[in-house]
Write a protein that holds these residues in place. Sequence first.
Motif, PDB file in Angstrom:
ATOM      1  N   ILE A  36       0.791  -1.219  -0.017  1.00  0.00           N
ATOM      2  CA  ILE A  36       0.086  -0.065  -0.121  1.00  0.00           C
ATOM      3  C   ILE A  36       0.918   1.244  -0.084  1.00  0.00           C
ATOM      4  N   GLU A  39       2.539   1.731  -3.428  1.00  0.00           N
ATOM      5  CA  GLU A  39       1.802   1.996  -4.680  1.00  0.00           C
ATOM      6  C   GLU A  39       1.128   3.196  -4.607  1.00  0.00           C
ATOM      7  N   SER A  89     -15.427  -2.897   2.283  1.00  0.00           N
ATOM      8  CA  SER A  89     -14.391  -3.686   1.758  1.00  0.00           C
ATOM      9  C   SER A  89     -14.221  -3.307   0.176  1.00  0.00           C
ATOM     10  N   CYS A  92     -12.625   0.212  -0.215  1.00  0.00           N
ATOM     11  CA  CYS A  92     -11.100  -0.042   0.208  1.00  0.00           C
ATOM     12  C   CYS A  92     -10.293  -0.452  -0.992  1.00  0.00           C
ATOM     13  N   GLY A  93     -10.795  -1.592  -1.587  1.00  0.00           N
ATOM     14  CA  GLY A  93      -9.950  -2.047  -2.602  1.00  0.00           C
ATOM     15  C   GLY A  93      -9.838  -1.142  -3.918  1.00  0.00           C
ATOM     16  N   LEU A  94     -11.034  -0.174  -4.004  1.00  0.00           N
ATOM     17  CA  LEU A  94     -11.178   0.575  -5.053  1.00  0.00           C
ATOM     18  C   LEU A  94     -10.248   2.072  -4.728  1.00  0.00           C
ATOM     19  N   LEU A 101      -8.654   5.794   1.171  1.00  0.00           N
ATOM     20  CA  LEU A 101      -8.413   4.561   1.653  1.00  0.00           C
ATOM     21  C   LEU A 101      -8.792   4.764   3.208  1.00  0.00           C
ATOM     22  N   THR A 165      -3.722  -6.958  -8.862  1.00  0.00           N
ATOM     23  CA  THR A 165      -4.330  -6.371  -7.844  1.00  0.00           C
ATOM     24  C   THR A 165      -3.669  -5.977  -6.714  1.00  0.00           C
ATOM     25  N   TRP A 167      -2.268  -4.943  -3.209  1.00  0.00           N
ATOM     26  CA  TRP A 167      -2.510  -5.284  -1.898  1.00  0.00           C
ATOM     27  C   TRP A 167      -4.351  -5.201  -2.085  1.00  0.00           C
ATOM     28  N   ARG A 168      -4.768  -4.755  -3.156  1.00  0.00           N
ATOM     29  CA  ARG A 168      -6.297  -4.654  -3.215  1.00  0.00           C
ATOM     30  C   ARG A 168      -7.110  -5.919  -2.854  1.00  0.00           C
ATOM     31  N   PHE A 172     -10.840  -7.107  -1.444  1.00  0.00           N
ATOM     32  CA  PHE A 172     -11.825  -7.503  -2.328  1.00  0.00           C
ATOM     33  C   PHE A 172     -12.400  -9.088  -1.966  1.00  0.00           C
TER      34      PHE A 172
END
Length: 183
Positions: A36, A39, A89, A92-94, A101, A165, A167-168, A172
């Motif tokens: 995280i 990125e 969740s 957060c992933g997006l 975040l 993906t 850390w996403r 997810f």
Amino acid sequence: MRTAYERRWWILAVILAAECMDLLDSTVVNVAAPAIRHELHTSPSGLQWIVGGYSFALAVGLITGGRLGDLFGRRRMFLIGTLGFTVCSALCGLAPSTDTLIVFRLLQGLASAVMLPQGFGVIREVFPAEEQSAAFGIFGPVIGGAAVIGPVVGGGLVGWDLFGTSWRLVFFVNVPLGVLAVA
């Protein structure tokens, strides 16, 4: 005298799945933190908010979340909390930035504060007194195991890097679990 719900063991399985999702989420993010930071170009304090903000929001909202179950029904609040956790969740992933975040992690923690305390109450409602010790006897080790395997799962998900993906995926992965729990 209270009678046992016919589907009480299925209800326990749903509660365990949702509450494991919460515990896994609080530990998998620790393992994903370096990815995280890299990125999103997150500062050390931003990373602390991403990791610790969830626990902070959960702790702040836990008593209120439990009381909401008393007032509006444990099943209803469990579903609302689980749905909120699942949506957060996905968000957060997006998340495109550190700030978003952090906001979604705080909201996810509040949703968890609504979801978590309902599990104990629902177990007490659906299991007759003579079976409650068995239900809670299952509950404890399963929840403890989720906290222990969280870092391993987090490392696997980040390392797997499905479709780039990174850390996403640690966020997810909650979406299908949450959808199943709500269904």
